[in-house]
Every structure is written in C-alpha cells, then in structure tokens.
Design a protein around this motif. Structure first.
Motif, PDB file in Angstrom:
ATOM      1  N   ARG A 296      44.042  39.622  53.148  1.00 37.51           N
ATOM      2  CA  ARG A 296      45.115  39.821  52.174  1.00 37.51           C
ATOM      3  C   ARG A 296      46.106  38.679  52.300  1.00 37.51           C
ATOM      4  O   ARG A 296      46.777  38.540  53.316  1.00 37.51           O
ATOM      5  CB  ARG A 296      45.807  41.161  52.416  1.00 37.51           C
ATOM      6  CG  ARG A 296      46.793  41.558  51.344  1.00 37.51           C
ATOM      7  CD  ARG A 296      47.332  42.962  51.596  1.00 37.51           C
ATOM      8  NE  ARG A 296      46.266  43.961  51.535  1.00 37.51           N
ATOM      9  CZ  ARG A 296      45.841  44.525  50.411  1.00 37.51           C
ATOM     10  NH1 ARG A 296      46.390  44.211  49.250  1.00 37.51           N
ATOM     11  NH2 ARG A 296      44.887  45.432  50.445  1.00 37.51           N
TER      12      ARG A 296
ATOM     13  N   GLN B 272      40.039  39.174  44.621  1.00 42.05           N
ATOM     14  CA  GLN B 272      40.239  40.400  43.855  1.00 42.05           C
ATOM     15  C   GLN B 272      41.723  40.617  43.682  1.00 42.05           C
ATOM     16  O   GLN B 272      42.466  40.749  44.647  1.00 42.05           O
ATOM     17  CB  GLN B 272      39.607  41.603  44.567  1.00 42.05           C
ATOM     18  CG  GLN B 272      39.680  42.876  43.745  1.00 42.05           C
ATOM     19  CD  GLN B 272      38.934  44.017  44.399  1.00 42.05           C
ATOM     20  OE1 GLN B 272      38.924  44.156  45.612  1.00 42.05           O
ATOM     21  NE2 GLN B 272      38.282  44.843  43.583  1.00 42.05           N
TER      22      GLN B 272
ATOM     23  N   GLY C  94      32.590  41.272  53.949  1.00 43.57           N
ATOM     24  CA  GLY C  94      33.595  41.451  54.974  1.00 43.57           C
ATOM     25  C   GLY C  94      34.675  42.398  54.482  1.00 43.57           C
ATOM     26  O   GLY C  94      34.637  42.862  53.334  1.00 43.57           O
ATOM     27  N   ASN C  95      35.656  42.661  55.328  1.00 42.87           N
ATOM     28  CA  ASN C  95      36.708  43.608  54.969  1.00 42.87           C
ATOM     29  C   ASN C  95      37.930  42.954  54.325  1.00 42.87           C
ATOM     30  O   ASN C  95      38.921  43.630  54.070  1.00 42.87           O
ATOM     31  CB  ASN C  95      37.137  44.426  56.174  1.00 42.87           C
ATOM     32  CG  ASN C  95      36.160  45.562  56.448  1.00 42.87           C
ATOM     33  OD1 ASN C  95      35.598  46.147  55.522  1.00 42.87           O
ATOM     34  ND2 ASN C  95      35.921  45.856  57.704  1.00 42.87           N
TER      35      ASN C  95
ATOM     36  N   PHE D 132      37.530  38.179  49.641  1.00 41.42           N
ATOM     37  CA  PHE D 132      36.359  38.766  50.294  1.00 41.42           C
ATOM     38  C   PHE D 132      35.273  37.714  50.440  1.00 41.42           C
ATOM     39  O   PHE D 132      34.992  36.954  49.517  1.00 41.42           O
ATOM     40  CB  PHE D 132      35.807  39.934  49.477  1.00 41.42           C
ATOM     41  CG  PHE D 132      36.679  41.146  49.477  1.00 41.42           C
ATOM     42  CD1 PHE D 132      37.480  41.443  48.389  1.00 41.42           C
ATOM     43  CD2 PHE D 132      36.692  42.007  50.569  1.00 41.42           C
ATOM     44  CE1 PHE D 132      38.292  42.565  48.385  1.00 41.42           C
ATOM     45  CE2 PHE D 132      37.499  43.129  50.575  1.00 41.42           C
ATOM     46  CZ  PHE D 132      38.303  43.411  49.484  1.00 41.42           C
TER      47      PHE D 132
ATOM     48  N   SER E 252      40.886  49.408  49.551  1.00 48.42           N
ATOM     49  CA  SER E 252      40.840  47.952  49.455  1.00 48.42           C
ATOM     50  C   SER E 252      39.859  47.358  50.450  1.00 48.42           C
ATOM     51  O   SER E 252      39.956  46.182  50.797  1.00 48.42           O
ATOM     52  CB  SER E 252      42.229  47.379  49.694  1.00 48.42           C
ATOM     53  OG  SER E 252      43.117  47.817  48.711  1.00 48.42           O
ATOM     54  N   GLN E 253      38.886  48.183  50.887  1.00 44.60           N
ATOM     55  CA  GLN E 253      37.880  47.673  51.816  1.00 44.60           C
ATOM     56  C   GLN E 253      36.895  46.769  51.082  1.00 44.60           C
ATOM     57  O   GLN E 253      36.883  46.723  49.843  1.00 44.60           O
ATOM     58  CB  GLN E 253      37.116  48.834  52.452  1.00 44.60           C
ATOM     59  CG  GLN E 253      37.970  49.761  53.282  1.00 44.60           C
ATOM     60  CD  GLN E 253      37.167  50.950  53.784  1.00 44.60           C
ATOM     61  OE1 GLN E 253      35.934  50.924  53.801  1.00 44.60           O
ATOM     62  NE2 GLN E 253      37.856  51.996  54.208  1.00 44.60           N
ATOM     63  N   GLY E 254      36.052  46.080  51.812  1.00 44.99           N
ATOM     64  CA  GLY E 254      35.004  45.298  51.188  1.00 44.99           C
ATOM     65  C   GLY E 254      33.989  46.195  50.509  1.00 44.99           C
ATOM     66  O   GLY E 254      33.715  47.304  50.980  1.00 44.99           O
ATOM     67  N   PRO E 255      33.433  45.761  49.381  1.00 43.92           N
ATOM     68  CA  PRO E 255      32.409  46.571  48.710  1.00 43.92           C
ATOM     69  C   PRO E 255      31.240  46.878  49.637  1.00 43.92           C
ATOM     70  O   PRO E 255      30.866  46.070  50.481  1.00 43.92           O
ATOM     71  CB  PRO E 255      31.977  45.679  47.542  1.00 43.92           C
ATOM     72  CG  PRO E 255      33.178  44.833  47.256  1.00 43.92           C
ATOM     73  CD  PRO E 255      33.774  44.562  48.605  1.00 43.92           C
TER      74      PRO E 255
END
Lengths: 114, 113
Positions: free
Chosen positions: B109, B37, B105-106, B90, A41-44
């Motif tokens: 959530r 997402q 970015g990471n 994101f 689920s990290q950033g692309p």
C-alpha cells in the motif's frame, strides 16, 4: 479491455449455493476461463479454471456452457467468509502469450447474508 | 513455500521521491507481473516479464520502471513519485501458460503526498 462481463454485485444467504455468472461471448477456442476472488484488500486468490468441461475442486464448481460463451461459478454452501469480489477472466493457452488475458475488470461483489 | 512475497507492505512517499518495490517468488515461475489497484477498481497491469532479463509494458506503464535480473525477483521502481501513483500494488507470478493460475502477493500500500 476485459473480455468478460459480470454483474457488479450479488447477495446470497449463508448456507445456500452462490451462483456467479460470467459472460465471455468472444472467447476463442484456446482460451481458458479462470475465476479468482479478492477478500478485503488481500491479493486475489485463485479458485478454479476450465477450458470446455465442467470442473470441480474443494472450493467451487465451474459450469461452462456448451458454446463456451458464458460460465457460472458455484459456491455450494456459502459462508460469511465467502464475501469477496469475484473476478472472471479468459486467458489463451499459449507459451509466451504475453499479457493476453491478464486484465481484471471490476468483478462481482458477492455479499453473503447471515 | 512462501509463494509470492512483496516488500514493503506499506510506504509513504513525498512527491518527487523515488522507491523500489520488491517481489520475490519461490515457485520457479517464468512469468511475473506488477498490477496496481485503485479504490473500487479492478487490477490494471503495469509491466510484466516472461523470463529473466526480459520486461514488457502492460496497460498502465507510464511513471514506472521494472527489472528482472534474477528469475525469482521482479522489481518495480518509481523514479519520481506523484500523488496519482497512490495505490495498492500487487505482484503475481505463473508458469506462463494459460492453464497455469496466477499466484498473487498480499500487496504494497503506497501513499504519495
């Protein structure tokens, strides 16, 4: 709507080359082909991009067909850490091009088998 | 360079509460973007900005507002959170040309109960 079509999933054996196809039959002359991947689920993460010619960097190679309607991302020696979702998108080379080419479809879930 | 930094990383809201997600980039990029997402889905563009003081709607803008008061920051606001806004958010930035890759970015959530 995404302008690219990718298979939903693929398997590849560890150590072998992984070849991920992407269809972009409606691509325009000024559009680049980009590949990204997303691990868990990290950033692309950006991988590679190209316009007409084949490209290679430390991560992968990108092969674009002569008519530019499809491309293949090649990971030459796949490892378990390459298991991820791979996204192919096309984006116009325009300053101020806005949001064109920023739609990510569901991509290809590549699973590297030990 | 830190690249693109998102805060917070996790957040739980009750329905009707408000919050702001912060995105900061240190690459002097002109363009910034907010995506969401949902499980098993690709990324959907919420809003984007082509420069300081400008914003524009993406594919799924309803229920969100954004501001770009400084070039390096792009804020995403939820005025009245709804359970349908439970997602991973994101932020990304780039130089604004097709030949410039997106830097992400990471993620944040967010859960809305």
């Amino acid at each position: 709507d995404a302008k690219t079509t990718q298979p939903p999933s693929m398997d590849c054996a560890e150590g072998r080359a992984a070849n991920l196809p992407c269809n972009h039959s409606t691509i325009s002359g000024n559009e680049y082909v980009y590949w990204y991947r997303q691990i868990h689920s990290q950033g692309p993460q950006y991988i590679i991009h190209g316009l007409k010619n084949n490209e290679t960097n430390e991560m992968a190679s990108l092969i674009i067909t002569e008519d530019r309607k499809s491309s293949t991302l090649i990971l030459p020696h796949a490892t378990l850490r390459d298991t991820a979702v791979y996204y192919c998108i096309v984006r116009p080379d325009l300053w101020g091009g806005g949001a064109d080419g920023l739609t990510f479809g569901k991509g290809t879930h590549l699973i590297i088998q030990p | 360079n830190a690249g693109v930094t998102q805060t917070p990383k996790f957040r739980v809201l009750k329905t009707g509460q408000s919050m702001t997600l912060l995105c900061a980039q240190d690459m002097n990029h002109e363009y910034m973007y907010w995506y969401r997402q949902d499980p098993g889905m690709g990324l959907r563009l919420i809003h984007y900005s082509v420069g300081e003081g400008t914003t524009a709607k993406g594919e799924v803008p309803d229920g969100y507002n954004v501001s770009r008061l400084k070039k390096q920051n792009f804020l995403l606001g939820l005025e009245s959170a709804a359970p349908s806004q439970t997602s991973v958010y994101f932020c990304a930035s780039d130089g604004g040309r097709g030949r410039s890759p997106l830097h992400f970015g990471n993620g944040t959530r967010l859960t809305v109960t």
